[in-house]
Design an enzyme around this catalytic site. Sequence first.
Site, PDB file in Angstrom:
ATOM      1  N   ASP A  60       0.822  -1.217   0.000  1.00 47.56           N
ATOM      2  CA  ASP A  60       0.000   0.000   0.000  1.00 47.56           C
ATOM      3  C   ASP A  60       0.861   1.275   0.000  1.00 47.56           C
ATOM      4  O   ASP A  60       0.326   2.392  -0.027  1.00 47.56           O
ATOM      5  CB  ASP A  60      -0.997   0.013   1.177  1.00 47.56           C
ATOM      6  CG  ASP A  60      -0.324   0.037   2.540  1.00 47.56           C
ATOM      7  OD1 ASP A  60       0.559  -0.795   2.794  1.00 47.56           O
ATOM      8  OD2 ASP A  60      -0.688   0.903   3.364  1.00 47.56           O
ATOM      9  N   HIS A  61       2.184   1.093  -0.036  1.00 49.33           N
ATOM     10  CA  HIS A  61       3.104   2.238  -0.126  1.00 49.33           C
ATOM     11  C   HIS A  61       3.927   2.246  -1.417  1.00 49.33           C
ATOM     12  O   HIS A  61       4.454   3.280  -1.792  1.00 49.33           O
ATOM     13  CB  HIS A  61       4.035   2.270   1.099  1.00 49.33           C
ATOM     14  CG  HIS A  61       3.281   2.408   2.392  1.00 49.33           C
ATOM     15  ND1 HIS A  61       3.299   3.556   3.152  1.00 49.33           N
ATOM     16  CD2 HIS A  61       2.430   1.559   3.021  1.00 49.33           C
ATOM     17  CE1 HIS A  61       2.505   3.398   4.202  1.00 49.33           C
ATOM     18  NE2 HIS A  61       1.969   2.193   4.148  1.00 49.33           N
TER      19      HIS A  61
HETATM   20 FE    FE Z   1       0.568   1.233   5.301  1.00 51.13          FE
HETATM   21 ZN    ZN Z   2       3.059  -0.555   6.237  1.00 53.09          ZN
END
Ligand code: FE
Ligand code: ZN
Length: 259
Positions: A60-61
């Site tokens: 998610d990054h």
């Molecule tokens: Fe995260």
């Molecule tokens: Zn993380």
Amino acid sequence: MIQIDALPAFSDNYIWLLQDVTTQTCAVVDPGDAAPVEAWLAAHPGWRLATILVTHHHQDHVGGVARLKQTSGARVLGPAGERIPAIDQALQGGDQVQVLGLDFEVIEVPGHTLGHIAYYHADTDAPLLFCGDTLFAGGCGRLFEGTPAQMHASLGRLAALPGATGVYCAHEYTLGNLRFARAVEPGNAELAARFDEVAAWREQGRISLPSTIALERATNPFLRTSESSVKKAADERNGGPTASPAEVFAVIRQWKDKF
Ligand code: FE
Ligand code: ZN
């Protein structure tokens, strides 16, 4: 003059967008998804994405990194200790990098992941901290890879930054974090006031970030492990006295996992 906005992604991520209005050049932090950044660039013709900063390897990054680099030619900076897609410059603690003309220092903050780094811009008026999933507003990241002692030391490093430092973390977790913080410190008046303020903001759909280091020191239990109020709550949870702030941290981090 750098302007900073949050691009929401997924259900509760923020991709921080730094804009140099003079040169129409921008940078993003932790683009887990390329789409919100591409949409912003499409709505702002003439702007160029120059730099992608990454704090740690979680999907998610980093999910949008390769695609954004491909479409924009942006330079990708990330932690040396982790596998980051399309990385150009691998960073270690103490490294200095320039982003949109601003100097950032790399701080190693293991705990959430082992190679996690934060980016700190020292400034007399408005210091900036991009800390990914290490320090959250009112809380801290889960321990996926590191030990409680490592995370406690990492948070201590961030807590020692100037109080005015803007805290730009990667998730909108603040209200849930503050709900837990109130269970730890029911007598903390500043915390109670912050909870009410953030609850009102969230009801209006407003972002709760950035925070400041000063506000975190006053209301975030994970930065307050040396306070007698937090130790007392940890001792009760523990069923016996904790021996050190690091142990207080370990107890309340475990408590939060089940809260
Ligand atoms: Fe995260
Ligand atoms: Zn993380």
